[in-house]
Design an enzyme around this catalytic site. Structure first.
Site, PDB file in Angstrom:
ATOM      1  N   ASP A  86       0.435  -0.856  -0.185  1.00  0.00           N
ATOM      2  CA  ASP A  86       0.207  -0.034  -0.011  1.00  0.00           C
ATOM      3  C   ASP A  86       0.642   1.312  -0.205  1.00  0.00           C
ATOM      4  O   ASP A  86       1.374   1.225   0.900  1.00  0.00           O
ATOM      5  CB  ASP A  86      -1.178  -0.043   1.162  1.00  0.00           C
ATOM      6  CG  ASP A  86      -1.439   0.824   1.737  1.00  0.00           C
ATOM      7  OD1 ASP A  86      -2.094   1.665   0.462  1.00  0.00           O
ATOM      8  OD2 ASP A  86      -2.511   1.742   2.630  1.00  0.00           O
ATOM      9  N   ASP A 265      -1.883   5.698  -4.937  1.00  0.00           N
ATOM     10  CA  ASP A 265      -2.224   4.783  -3.754  1.00  0.00           C
ATOM     11  C   ASP A 265      -3.000   3.398  -4.431  1.00  0.00           C
ATOM     12  O   ASP A 265      -3.570   3.004  -4.896  1.00  0.00           O
ATOM     13  CB  ASP A 265      -3.783   5.708  -3.261  1.00  0.00           C
ATOM     14  CG  ASP A 265      -3.471   4.491  -2.125  1.00  0.00           C
ATOM     15  OD1 ASP A 265      -3.042   3.784  -1.474  1.00  0.00           O
ATOM     16  OD2 ASP A 265      -4.901   5.058  -0.845  1.00  0.00           O
TER      17      ASP A 265
END
Length: 368
Positions: A86, A265
């Site tokens: 992430d 992201d």
């Protein structure tokens, strides 16, 4: 919807065209379908190191275009976990055996007594994501990503989790800057860099639709893209956010008028933005609200134009086939969602819907 980013120079990514997404909560409510999918798509890929280089290419698995997970191990002997890599957060955590939450009971939990290199601390942590929250304590142990070895790595062990029930990953491995950490620890990428695990402090993502998705560390394998990389300055060294010029459709600006921020992201499924602007885009493409969702005719994928994200003067089209997704019931909906985290400036989150179209490289050495 998976939203793991934590919203709270230099130069990020973008990206070269490669030649769709249902909300996570809704898809995974069809639990039997997910279980069958995971059984049929056994995770047997192994990590690869490019010959004659220090690049580590680590496989990721695309789970129904909602989330990409990869394998890591923690402890001695190694215990295996599936995590989300992430770029929107900085922490590494997995469930602990002390966690009684229902979310923990459906995932692999770290058995600290079975690791000879485990070292606990007295420190605690608490993290809130867009899709859930976790809290627990911090410890040290050996963490492996393929052939990358991070010794004495501080990480979180959750004792309580909310919102992660039935999700197809055990924990999260954050790849954002240390500045974005809610825990005063050294993130695993920084620890690997400090331990000399790779010559270049760079990582990259190739997110495919079916097979072949990877995250690579220590450099870039040029076989994964064509043309030249378009380097984009970071707004500031400390977060994977870039300045976006505008969002347009049919040569008309529909959002980000006058410029805005965009967070790149990998831990978010969709494309998120401010409610007013997202609702405006839904109207422009003909999506109609039904409860908390917006739906659209599935035939619109053949007629709607691309939505253009202009970053650093370069256009990155997102075609209708990418921003409209058909679910298992045959219903179609746009992959634009409201960003529920309020920010002082207009901020968009470019998640997997965008990154499936473009190869992305994150250069910590040059902050780009």
């Amino acid at each position: 919807l998976v939203l793991l980013g934590l919203l709270t120079s230099s130069e990020c990514i973008v990206i070269i065209p490669l030649t769709k997404v249902k909300t996570m909560r809704k898809t995974l409510s069809e639990k039997n379908m997910l279980n069958n999918f995971l059984k049929e798509q056994a995770y047997r890929l192994s990590q690869i190191s490019s010959r004659g280089s220090n690049i580590t290419i680590h496989p990721l698995r695309n789970i129904m275009d909602m989330v990409y997970v990869g394998k890591i191990t923690i402890g001695t002997p190694p215990q295996e976990f599936q995590v989300v890599f992430d770029t929107g957060s900085s922490e590494l955590w997995v469930p602990s055996v002390f966690c009684p939450s229902s979310a923990c009971s459906t995932h692999i939990r770290f058995r600290h007594l079975e690791s000879s290199t485990f070292r606990p601390t007295q420190k605690t942590f608490s993290i809130t994501y867009g899709s859930g929250s976790t809290k627990g304590f911090l410890a040290y142990d050996t963490v492996r990503i393929g052939d990358l070895l991070s010794t004495d790595q501080e990480f979180g062990l959750s004792m309580e989790e909310h919102g992660f029930e039935d999700l197809p990953f055990d924990g999260v491995l954050g790849l954002n800057y240390p500045d974005m950490s809610f825990i005063t620890t050294i993130p695993i990428f920084d620890n690997l860099k400090n331990q000399g695990a790779f010559s270049e402090p760079v990582f990259a993502f190739y997110l495919g639709k079916v097979k072949g998705s990877v995250v690579m560390f220590g450099g870039v394998d040029h076989h994964y893209y064509k043309g030249e990389l378009n380097w984009v300055p970071l707004i500031h060294a400390g977060d994977w956010s870039v300045h976006m010029d505008r969002i347009s459709m049919k040569r008309k600006v529909i959002a980000c008028s006058g410029g805005c921020e965009a967070l790149v992201d990998t831990g978010t499924s969709l494309i998120l933005g401010p409610r007013r602007l997202v609702n405006n885009i839904q109207k422009l493409i003909g999506a109609t609200p039904q409860g908390s969702e917006h739906y659209i005719s599935c035939f619109a994928v053949y007629t709607l134009p691309s939505i253009i994200f202009t970053i650093n003067g370069i256009n990155y089209p997102v075609p209708a086939r990418a921003y409209i997704h058909k679910d298992s019931r045959g219903h179609c909906y746009p992959t634009f969602k409201e960003n529920t985290v309020s920010t002082s400036t207009e901020t968009w989150i470019l998640g997997d819907v965008f990154l499936r179209l473009y190869f992305s490289v994150f250069d910590r050495g040059n902050d780009r």
